[in-house]
Scaffold this motif. Sequence first.
Motif, PDB file in Angstrom:
ATOM      1  N   VAL B  82       0.835  -1.204   0.000  1.00  0.00           N
ATOM      2  CA  VAL B  82       0.000   0.000   0.000  1.00  0.00           C
ATOM      3  C   VAL B  82       0.868   1.252   0.000  1.00  0.00           C
ATOM      4  O   VAL B  82       0.558   2.238  -0.666  1.00  0.00           O
ATOM      5  CB  VAL B  82      -0.940  -0.021   1.224  1.00  0.00           C
ATOM      6  CG1 VAL B  82      -1.769   1.239   1.273  1.00  0.00           C
ATOM      7  CG2 VAL B  82      -1.829  -1.237   1.178  1.00  0.00           C
ATOM      8  N   ALA B  83       1.991   1.207   0.739  1.00  0.00           N
ATOM      9  CA  ALA B  83       2.889   2.368   0.753  1.00  0.00           C
ATOM     10  C   ALA B  83       3.430   2.637  -0.646  1.00  0.00           C
ATOM     11  O   ALA B  83       3.495   3.795  -1.079  1.00  0.00           O
ATOM     12  CB  ALA B  83       4.029   2.120   1.740  1.00  0.00           C
ATOM     13  N   TRP B  84       3.807   1.569  -1.367  1.00  0.00           N
ATOM     14  CA  TRP B  84       4.297   1.775  -2.737  1.00  0.00           C
ATOM     15  C   TRP B  84       3.207   2.320  -3.638  1.00  0.00           C
ATOM     16  O   TRP B  84       3.441   3.217  -4.462  1.00  0.00           O
ATOM     17  CB  TRP B  84       4.854   0.465  -3.308  1.00  0.00           C
ATOM     18  CG  TRP B  84       6.220   0.163  -2.794  1.00  0.00           C
ATOM     19  CD1 TRP B  84       6.581  -0.838  -1.942  1.00  0.00           C
ATOM     20  CD2 TRP B  84       7.430   0.892  -3.080  1.00  0.00           C
ATOM     21  NE1 TRP B  84       7.925  -0.779  -1.676  1.00  0.00           N
ATOM     22  CE2 TRP B  84       8.475   0.266  -2.363  1.00  0.00           C
ATOM     23  CE3 TRP B  84       7.716   2.008  -3.866  1.00  0.00           C
ATOM     24  CZ2 TRP B  84       9.794   0.729  -2.416  1.00  0.00           C
ATOM     25  CZ3 TRP B  84       9.023   2.463  -3.921  1.00  0.00           C
ATOM     26  CH2 TRP B  84      10.048   1.823  -3.202  1.00  0.00           C
ATOM     27  N   GLU B  85       1.984   1.776  -3.503  1.00  0.00           N
ATOM     28  CA  GLU B  85       0.869   2.303  -4.319  1.00  0.00           C
ATOM     29  C   GLU B  85       0.666   3.786  -4.048  1.00  0.00           C
ATOM     30  O   GLU B  85       0.466   4.586  -4.969  1.00  0.00           O
ATOM     31  CB  GLU B  85      -0.425   1.547  -3.986  1.00  0.00           C
ATOM     32  CG  GLU B  85      -0.507   0.142  -4.549  1.00  0.00           C
ATOM     33  CD  GLU B  85      -1.755  -0.566  -4.067  1.00  0.00           C
ATOM     34  OE1 GLU B  85      -2.782  -0.486  -4.743  1.00  0.00           O
ATOM     35  OE2 GLU B  85      -1.713  -1.197  -2.993  1.00  0.00           O
ATOM     36  N   THR B  86       0.702   4.152  -2.741  1.00  0.00           N
ATOM     37  CA  THR B  86       0.493   5.549  -2.364  1.00  0.00           C
ATOM     38  C   THR B  86       1.575   6.429  -2.970  1.00  0.00           C
ATOM     39  O   THR B  86       1.287   7.510  -3.510  1.00  0.00           O
ATOM     40  CB  THR B  86       0.508   5.677  -0.836  1.00  0.00           C
ATOM     41  OG1 THR B  86      -0.436   4.757  -0.297  1.00  0.00           O
ATOM     42  CG2 THR B  86       0.161   7.064  -0.393  1.00  0.00           C
ATOM     43  N   ALA B  87       2.831   5.961  -2.895  1.00  0.00           N
ATOM     44  CA  ALA B  87       3.932   6.750  -3.459  1.00  0.00           C
ATOM     45  C   ALA B  87       3.722   6.964  -4.955  1.00  0.00           C
ATOM     46  O   ALA B  87       3.899   8.076  -5.465  1.00  0.00           O
ATOM     47  CB  ALA B  87       5.259   6.041  -3.194  1.00  0.00           C
ATOM     48  N   CYS B  88       3.340   5.890  -5.673  1.00  0.00           N
ATOM     49  CA  CYS B  88       3.112   6.013  -7.117  1.00  0.00           C
ATOM     50  C   CYS B  88       2.054   7.067  -7.413  1.00  0.00           C
ATOM     51  O   CYS B  88       2.245   7.945  -8.263  1.00  0.00           O
ATOM     52  CB  CYS B  88       2.640   4.676  -7.695  1.00  0.00           C
ATOM     53  SG  CYS B  88       3.947   3.498  -7.920  1.00  0.00           S
ATOM     54  N   LEU B  89       0.928   6.986  -6.711  1.00  0.00           N
ATOM     55  CA  LEU B  89      -0.181   7.869  -7.047  1.00  0.00           C
ATOM     56  C   LEU B  89       0.132   9.318  -6.674  1.00  0.00           C
ATOM     57  O   LEU B  89      -0.210  10.249  -7.418  1.00  0.00           O
ATOM     58  CB  LEU B  89      -1.448   7.383  -6.348  1.00  0.00           C
ATOM     59  CG  LEU B  89      -2.697   7.465  -7.199  1.00  0.00           C
ATOM     60  CD1 LEU B  89      -2.491   6.789  -8.532  1.00  0.00           C
ATOM     61  CD2 LEU B  89      -3.872   6.846  -6.485  1.00  0.00           C
ATOM     62  N   LEU B  90       0.818   9.507  -5.545  1.00  0.00           N
ATOM     63  CA  LEU B  90       1.152  10.867  -5.125  1.00  0.00           C
ATOM     64  C   LEU B  90       2.129  11.496  -6.112  1.00  0.00           C
ATOM     65  O   LEU B  90       1.939  12.635  -6.552  1.00  0.00           O
ATOM     66  CB  LEU B  90       1.745  10.815  -3.712  1.00  0.00           C
ATOM     67  CG  LEU B  90       2.049  12.145  -3.043  1.00  0.00           C
ATOM     68  CD1 LEU B  90       0.826  13.030  -3.048  1.00  0.00           C
ATOM     69  CD2 LEU B  90       2.498  11.922  -1.611  1.00  0.00           C
ATOM     70  N   LEU B  91       3.167  10.737  -6.488  1.00  0.00           N
ATOM     71  CA  LEU B  91       4.124  11.262  -7.461  1.00  0.00           C
ATOM     72  C   LEU B  91       3.451  11.533  -8.797  1.00  0.00           C
ATOM     73  O   LEU B  91       3.775  12.507  -9.487  1.00  0.00           O
ATOM     74  CB  LEU B  91       5.269  10.269  -7.655  1.00  0.00           C
ATOM     75  CG  LEU B  91       6.447  10.416  -6.704  1.00  0.00           C
ATOM     76  CD1 LEU B  91       7.457   9.322  -6.985  1.00  0.00           C
ATOM     77  CD2 LEU B  91       7.101  11.784  -6.872  1.00  0.00           C
ATOM     78  N   SER B  92       2.489  10.672  -9.179  1.00  0.00           N
ATOM     79  CA  SER B  92       1.834  10.879 -10.465  1.00  0.00           C
ATOM     80  C   SER B  92       0.981  12.139 -10.430  1.00  0.00           C
ATOM     81  O   SER B  92       0.825  12.814 -11.454  1.00  0.00           O
ATOM     82  CB  SER B  92       0.990   9.668 -10.840  1.00  0.00           C
ATOM     83  OG  SER B  92      -0.266   9.724 -10.222  1.00  0.00           O
ATOM     84  N   SER B  93       0.445  12.497  -9.252  1.00  0.00           N
ATOM     85  CA  SER B  93      -0.277  13.762  -9.149  1.00  0.00           C
ATOM     86  C   SER B  93       0.682  14.930  -9.409  1.00  0.00           C
ATOM     87  O   SER B  93       0.340  15.895 -10.085  1.00  0.00           O
ATOM     88  CB  SER B  93      -0.892  13.897  -7.757  1.00  0.00           C
ATOM     89  OG  SER B  93      -2.278  14.070  -7.830  1.00  0.00           O
ATOM     90  N   PHE B  94       1.896  14.805  -8.841  1.00  0.00           N
ATOM     91  CA  PHE B  94       2.898  15.850  -9.057  1.00  0.00           C
ATOM     92  C   PHE B  94       3.274  15.953 -10.532  1.00  0.00           C
ATOM     93  O   PHE B  94       3.304  17.051 -11.109  1.00  0.00           O
ATOM     94  CB  PHE B  94       4.129  15.554  -8.200  1.00  0.00           C
ATOM     95  CG  PHE B  94       5.286  16.456  -8.462  1.00  0.00           C
ATOM     96  CD1 PHE B  94       5.284  17.764  -7.994  1.00  0.00           C
ATOM     97  CD2 PHE B  94       6.381  16.022  -9.190  1.00  0.00           C
ATOM     98  CE1 PHE B  94       6.346  18.608  -8.247  1.00  0.00           C
ATOM     99  CE2 PHE B  94       7.447  16.862  -9.448  1.00  0.00           C
ATOM    100  CZ  PHE B  94       7.431  18.157  -8.966  1.00  0.00           C
ATOM    101  N   THR B  95       3.541  14.796 -11.167  1.00  0.00           N
ATOM    102  CA  THR B  95       3.979  14.864 -12.567  1.00  0.00           C
ATOM    103  C   THR B  95       2.855  15.351 -13.471  1.00  0.00           C
ATOM    104  O   THR B  95       3.113  16.011 -14.482  1.00  0.00           O
ATOM    105  CB  THR B  95       4.488  13.506 -13.054  1.00  0.00           C
ATOM    106  OG1 THR B  95       3.478  12.532 -12.833  1.00  0.00           O
ATOM    107  CG2 THR B  95       5.746  13.103 -12.336  1.00  0.00           C
ATOM    108  N   SER B  96       1.601  15.053 -13.118  1.00  0.00           N
ATOM    109  CA  SER B  96       0.529  15.589 -13.956  1.00  0.00           C
ATOM    110  C   SER B  96       0.442  17.103 -13.765  1.00  0.00           C
ATOM    111  O   SER B  96       0.057  17.833 -14.683  1.00  0.00           O
ATOM    112  CB  SER B  96      -0.794  14.874 -13.661  1.00  0.00           C
ATOM    113  OG  SER B  96      -1.629  15.643 -12.853  1.00  0.00           O
TER     114      SER B  96
END
Lengths: 128, 218
Positions: B82-96
């Motif tokens: 879950v921590a990895w999923e959260t990191a992916c989604l948070l970073l993807s918000s930044f890159t978008s």
Amino acid sequence: MSEHARQADIAPGDEPIDDREIAKGVRGYLIGLGLATLLTVVSFVVAGTGWVWAPSIPIALAVLAVAQMGVHLVFFLHITTGPDNVNNVMALAFGVLIVFLVIAGSLWIVSHLNQNMLPMDQIMQMQR
Amino acid sequence: MSGHHSTAGMDPNHIGHAGGSGPPSHAARAAGSKRVIAGYGFWIFLLSDIIMFAAFFASYAVLTDATAKGPSGRDLFDLHGVAWETACLLLSSFTSGIATIGVWARRKSWFYGGMAVTFVLGATFLGLELREFTSLVARDAGPSRSAFLSAFFTLVGCHGLHVTAGLLWLLTMMAQVWAKGFRPDILRRVLCFSLFWHALDIVWVALFSVVYLMGAGR
């Protein structure tokens, strides 16, 4: 009232045109990313370790989650309290109200229901 | 686009207008108000989508203890994943967000780069979620095991479906900008996409807090 109300609206997610400098924009997203990461890490630490008094953990997690949603709204979705954002904020407030009513109302009603009913296995026994 | 000369008819209440005394030309104001209307309409849709998620959250919260003597969240959830999923989604918000800056700075490299990284991170998130789902089903903890697991798969799976739709939309936006450039109508769609993507991240914040972190601790 009328002078302020006549200011142009801005689309949700858009920043005011005068604020559009690349360095400024990147800085805003970086601040949001930093704050959100911090709140996420604190959430995982609170849930995964015994550092916080156990019965208070759910409340702590809820507070941290609401804070992080606020960070996302401000730094990623650029929702502000400015007069150009009044419509966006009003729609958001209505959405939050309905979300609150649905979740809190369901929990409230079903907890009373559970209190007034036999446990499920006993009901199953009686139906045999 | 025949709307430029009949704006008064299309917008009788002056919804997106700068009170009549502006230097921006008539056509520029009309395009601006169209962007506000499209963004605001999509904002309303997103709020209704979040209300739907609220209903799923409510049913999950009500059913967390209805495990039918099967496994509960504490037995099942793997917080590392879950921590990895959260990191992916948070970073993807930044890159978008970086892609959004690329749009208003008219820098195609920032737009394509930001969108491409967003896609990779979103796809990684989906892969991790699918891995979790298949491992749950393999451990006899599929959606039909208990009311708790039905609610869990409905809530988390609904978010996963939204991410899947978002990824398809993302590719469409990259293709449309590539084929048609930064046209106002394309940019309205890109605005709606970025709203959608950030909103999915907000839903995920509620998800990892309520489902995984509270569930793993009980």
